[in-house]
Design an enzyme around this catalytic site. Sequence first.
Site, mmCIF file in Angstrom:
data_model
loop_
_atom_site.group_PDB
_atom_site.id
_atom_site.type_symbol
_atom_site.label_atom_id
_atom_site.label_comp_id
_atom_site.label_asym_id
_atom_site.label_seq_id
_atom_site.Cartn_x
_atom_site.Cartn_y
_atom_site.Cartn_z
ATOM 1 N N GLY A 184 0.691 -1.348 0.197
ATOM 2 C CA GLY A 184 0.095 -0.011 -0.118
ATOM 3 C C GLY A 184 1.061 1.463 0.427
ATOM 4 N N ARG A 275 -8.524 1.983 5.908
ATOM 5 C CA ARG A 275 -9.050 2.322 7.036
ATOM 6 C C ARG A 275 -9.993 1.822 6.933
ATOM 7 N NH1 ARG A 275 -5.858 2.495 11.389
ATOM 8 N NH2 ARG A 275 -7.616 2.610 12.476
ATOM 9 N N HIS A 448 13.492 36.762 10.245
ATOM 10 C CA HIS A 448 14.906 35.937 9.663
ATOM 11 C C HIS A 448 15.866 35.270 10.565
ATOM 12 C CE1 HIS A 448 17.356 35.563 6.087
ATOM 13 N NE2 HIS A 448 18.426 36.689 6.950
#
Length: 469
Positions: A184, A275, A448
């Site tokens: 998967g 699921r 920054h």
Amino acid sequence: MVVGNFIQELETIIIGGGPGGYVAAIRLAQLGQKVTLFEKNKVGGTCLHRGCIPSKALISVGHQYENTKNTSRGIKADNVTIDFSLTQQWKNEEVIGLLHNGVKNLLKKNGVEVIYGEVNFVNNNTISVILDEFHNNTYHFKNAIIATGTEPIEIEGFKFKDRILSSTEVLNLTEIPSSLVVIGGGYIGIELAGAYATLGTKVTILEGTDKILRVFEDDIANVVINNLKSKGVEIITNAHAENSESSDTSALVNYSIGNEKYSISADYVLVSVGRKPNFEELGLEYAGIELDSKGLIRVDEQRRTTVKHIFAIGDIVPGPTLAHKAMYEAKIAAEALVGDSTAVVDYFSIPTVCFTTPEIALVGYTKEQAKEHGYDVVVGQYPFGHNGRALSIGQNQGFVRIIALKDTNKLIGAAIVGPGASDLIAELSLAIEQGLTVDDISLTIHGHPSLNEVVVEAADMILKKAIHG
């Protein structure tokens, strides 16, 4: 023999104590409801105990291990090893255990009664709860929210047993496997494949379609694919997993590509093909609750089911299968339950996050989705490779992409693949939720050096005033 004890009258019940269930319980308690939460195992649900949290813990350990072996920045450590039993102990006690106790304490603090047992509907106002082998109680309720979540899908020929694992078992291995086959190529399988590859496992991915991570645009997925390949991960596409054979020390996977048959052996096999809703034993039909064409619980925009006093939230209803989506719906359903007619779901600004290496995060429309909805858009994109902070931490793969309306510069989508994407997406989610423009992002001063400067640069690319573009 199971003994029924008594019938108790309750106001509002929650079935399932995962991220949706416990949040709904607490919010309802805040709104003045007397709440009883029923949980089959442990509060916190799959996300806390068998999914989101433990997987991120292992991913973090893998990154730390990888960093100690990177000598290009002058760090030299001889014979770096992992005591995986201690890793698992840390994960279980100091991460999961701490958060589990936190959830229990929050429920207690807010006056939520928690009853552990297996719930079955008798009718739309009554449940029967198996408390243990010998006790079965009946409860009448006025309102309910169902939040039972999902469980791994088991495919033919790969029964979860011995060395054939679901995501639950692979997170609790006591040793780092030397080899692992992952069946998967969706986000759960790729997250776990990347985690173990970083820890030193030889990983092979078998994907039934022509590409892994198909839900993401190619240039985004390719950043992760290239990283996986750099770790030695082998990706085999268009592969149909047929069956498996286990021994005491390994597992053999038989698969085919077209008419050709192949076999591969590994220490373990992880089956991660999706699921399924965890309500088969709940007896929804006895409560009159209807499912939609996809087998999910049919709900309206307030998460109300076809029975007006019963709501459903999380992975068992339509929408993205995300823990934060369940938490969001929990608050909407709780407020709707107490009479707030304005509480309705809106998923447009909900982020999707995949904890691969590097991370992926999306919100709003992609460029193609925007065009499909008839929008004329402009796109700004800027790489982490030109960012000082990304370079200084040695994580400069990927980019930030912003999608905006051409006539107004209003943000309607964003995508990030790169370091800290799971955190950086919040700024863009807020911008979309608030209807902000590219100009608003550009005019916001960012620190920054920081990773989020890449967001500003992407915005400035649209405005054709990027300094470093």
